[in-house]
Design an enzyme around this catalytic site. Structure first.
Site, PDB file in Angstrom:
ATOM      1  N   GLU A 141       4.417  13.006  -5.157  1.00 12.32           N
ATOM      2  CA  GLU A 141       3.403  13.111  -4.107  1.00 12.32           C
ATOM      3  C   GLU A 141       3.894  14.150  -3.095  1.00 12.32           C
ATOM      4  O   GLU A 141       5.013  14.049  -2.602  1.00 12.32           O
ATOM      5  CB  GLU A 141       3.264  11.748  -3.416  1.00 12.32           C
ATOM      6  CG  GLU A 141       2.302  11.753  -2.251  1.00 12.32           C
ATOM      7  CD  GLU A 141       2.309  10.442  -1.467  1.00 12.32           C
ATOM      8  OE1 GLU A 141       3.394   9.842  -1.288  1.00 12.32           O
ATOM      9  OE2 GLU A 141       1.239  10.017  -1.028  1.00 12.32           O
ATOM     10  N   GLU A 176       0.885  -1.179   0.000  1.00 15.74           N
ATOM     11  CA  GLU A 176       0.000   0.000   0.000  1.00 15.74           C
ATOM     12  C   GLU A 176       0.914   1.217   0.000  1.00 15.74           C
ATOM     13  O   GLU A 176       1.464   1.594   1.031  1.00 15.74           O
ATOM     14  CB  GLU A 176      -0.865   0.002   1.269  1.00 15.74           C
ATOM     15  CG  GLU A 176      -1.794  -1.181   1.398  1.00 15.74           C
ATOM     16  CD  GLU A 176      -3.094  -0.992   0.637  1.00 15.74           C
ATOM     17  OE1 GLU A 176      -3.304   0.073   0.040  1.00 15.74           O
ATOM     18  OE2 GLU A 176      -3.898  -1.941   0.633  1.00 15.74           O
ATOM     19  N   CYS A 215      -2.435   9.176   2.328  1.00 18.69           N
ATOM     20  CA  CYS A 215      -2.187   8.594   1.004  1.00 18.69           C
ATOM     21  C   CYS A 215      -3.298   8.931   0.030  1.00 18.69           C
ATOM     22  O   CYS A 215      -3.046   9.194  -1.141  1.00 18.69           O
ATOM     23  CB  CYS A 215      -1.990   7.095   1.135  1.00 18.69           C
ATOM     24  SG  CYS A 215      -3.254   6.303   2.110  1.00 18.69           S
TER      25      CYS A 215
END
Ligand code: NAP
Length: 456
Positions: free
Chosen positions: A360, A229, A263
């Site tokens: 990100e 993940e 996330c």
């Protein structure tokens, strides 16, 4: 790796925790393996489900203490901590009440005979987890593992040892036997050794790509199943027929949730050109007026980042984006003084040549893009190394649904921000990882889906 609680609001070192030794690891592996070969793992499911029910009750009973521990340790605002503690009890109850059904045999139509799939535990799992949801990440792996009968060895992030310890304490208090969940304050090298050990049969990892690829490589080398993940660069698409007030409100919430260190929060705002100016004006106003400060204060909406290194990393990332031609529309720097605070920030004019386009931003930094139509929005959404989640805002649900199906992510939300619930599968594609946590899908990741066939 030093396991320490450093309050990110005050910079104060609260407590250091000693690392576990190789002898401790051997004891943990032995306990996990013995448990796996016992009636506890292989026998009736009810005793395991009872532990999950008791755990949920214990969490509810200690919720205020748990919320405060997380806020002091990693800086999430107290209202976010409250949501996190509430959902971990829900996850425990969800698996307590549904796992038996999820693990039940399923029949297969076959001409060769009477056939079905049984689901059995596979053995001990090594899990490596991040600090941003310091309880939720642990519960996401623990609840399905316990229900299925897989013992777990857990390495939590080194900046949240208090959360790691209190979670283990709760699991033990709920009546889990020795070996069911063992928190380990260990190094990356020790994690690699644990994954290599024959008694461990799987590895689950949530965190950065760098760590994920290291752990997946170790698992692959030793023929262990893994799930990853990883991060995301989620789009938040606002079409020209969207409810703008709602999109602005939820966009700000999503971008600033957990200080922007989530996330699946909105990271790239993709605006239809017809509403772009109006959205940006309202969004900027709302971001500018957000109350920054002490995360224990109920009115605060943006707390500190989790660590000094996170602050330094984000500052450098924003500087680099500006050096490569992005326009600073709002904010852009660390807030001087005590604590790891960063201004709510908006970047525009991020071109494809800018490294920021593919990165990100793990903090309160929104990138804004303007597109001329739905096709361009989809193209931009998919022009990403990541594929975790995303959101589409439109009052024409058919239009939004058509767009959602074309966006390459593990999940997509329409007219709301990406969020989580025990029954909703969670995971990504591309560099966001593989495998799913939560929901029925989670429990199938680490079980032996054993075929049984009785000849005609
Ligand atoms: P990170 O540096 O990868 O840390 C995550 C965990 O991995 C920590 O426990 C860390 O330990 C450990 N670790 C790091 N390198 C390792 C190695 N080589 N071997 C074994 N363990 C290792 O990640 P982060 O920067 O703290 O977390 C943020 C990232 O996680 C973001 O990209 C975010 O999007 C992602 N994330 C994804 C999800 C999801 O469900 N998809 C959820 C939450 C976060 P130490 O703390 O001791 O370094």
């Amino acid at each position: 790796m030093a396991y320490q609680t450093i309050n990110p609001t005050t910079d104060e070192l609260v407590k250091s925790y000693p690392n576990h030794t190789d002898a401790d690891i051997e004891e943990a592996l032995d306990a996990a393996d013995k448990l796996y070969h016992s009636e506890w793992s292989k026998g009736p499911i009810q005793p395991r489900l009872d532990v999950l029910e008791r755990l949920a009750d214990l969490i509810d009973a200690r919720k205020e203490e748990l919320e405060r521990i997380a806020t002091v340790e990693m800086g999430k605002i107290i209202t976010d901590a409250r949501d996190e503690v509430a959902i971990i009890a829900e996850i425990a109850r969800f698996f307590a009440r549904n796992a038996e059904k999820f693990l039940a045999p399923t029949k297969i139509d076959s001409e060769l005979g009477d056939a079905w799939i049984e689901r059995h535990p596979i053995g001990a799992l090594m899990v490596v987890e991040p600090w941003n949801f310091p309880y939720y990440q642990l519960m996401r792996v623990f609840a399905p593992a316990l229900a299925a009968g897989n013992p777990v060895l857990a390495k939590h992030a080194s900046i949240v040892p208090h959360c790691a310890s209190v979670f283990e304490e709760l699991v033990n208090e709920a009546g889990a036997p020795k070996g069911a969940w063992k928190n380990l304050f260990v190094t990356s090298g020790q994690v690699a050794d644990i994954i290599a050990d024959e008694r461990v049969r799987g590895a689950a990892m949530t965190g950065s790509e760098r760590a994920g690829s290291a752990i997946a490589a170790q698992a692959g080398k030793h023929m262990k199943k893994s799930t990853l993940e990883m991060g995301g660069n989620d789009v938040f698409v606002v079409l020209d027929d969207a409810d703008l007030e709602k999109a602005v409100e939820l966009g700000v919430y999503s971008r600033l949730h957990i200080g922007g260190q989530e996330c699946i929060c909105a990271k790239r705002f993709v605006l239809h050109e017809r509403i772009a100016d109006e959205f940006l004006e309202k969004f900027t106003e709302a971001m500018k007026n957000v109350k920054v400060g002490d995360p224990l204060d109920e009115k605060t909406k943006l707390g500190p980042l989790s660590s000094a290194s996170a602050l330094e990393g984000l500052s450098k990332q924003v500087d680099r984006a500006l050096e490569h031609g992005a326009t600073l529309h709002l904010g852009g720097k660390a807030i001087e003084g005590t604590g790891n605070f960063f201004e709510a920030t908006i970047l525009t004019n991020v071109t494809r040549e800018n490294p920021a386009y593919f990165e990100e931003f793990f903090g309160p930094v929104a990138q804004v893009y303007v597109v001329k139509d739905d096709d361009e929005a989809v193209e931009l959404a998919n022009d990403s190394r990541y594929g975790l989640a995303g959101a589409v805002f439109s009052q024409n649900i058919e239009r939004a649904k058509a767009m959602a199906s074309r966006i390459e992510t593990g999940g997509i939300w329409i007219n709301t921000f990406a969020s989580t619930a025990p029954e909703l599968p969670f995971g990504g594609v591309k560099h966001s990882g593989y495998g799913r946590e939560l929901s029925e899908l989670a429990i199938n990741e680490f079980v032996n889906q054993q075929l049984v066939l009785v000849a005609k």
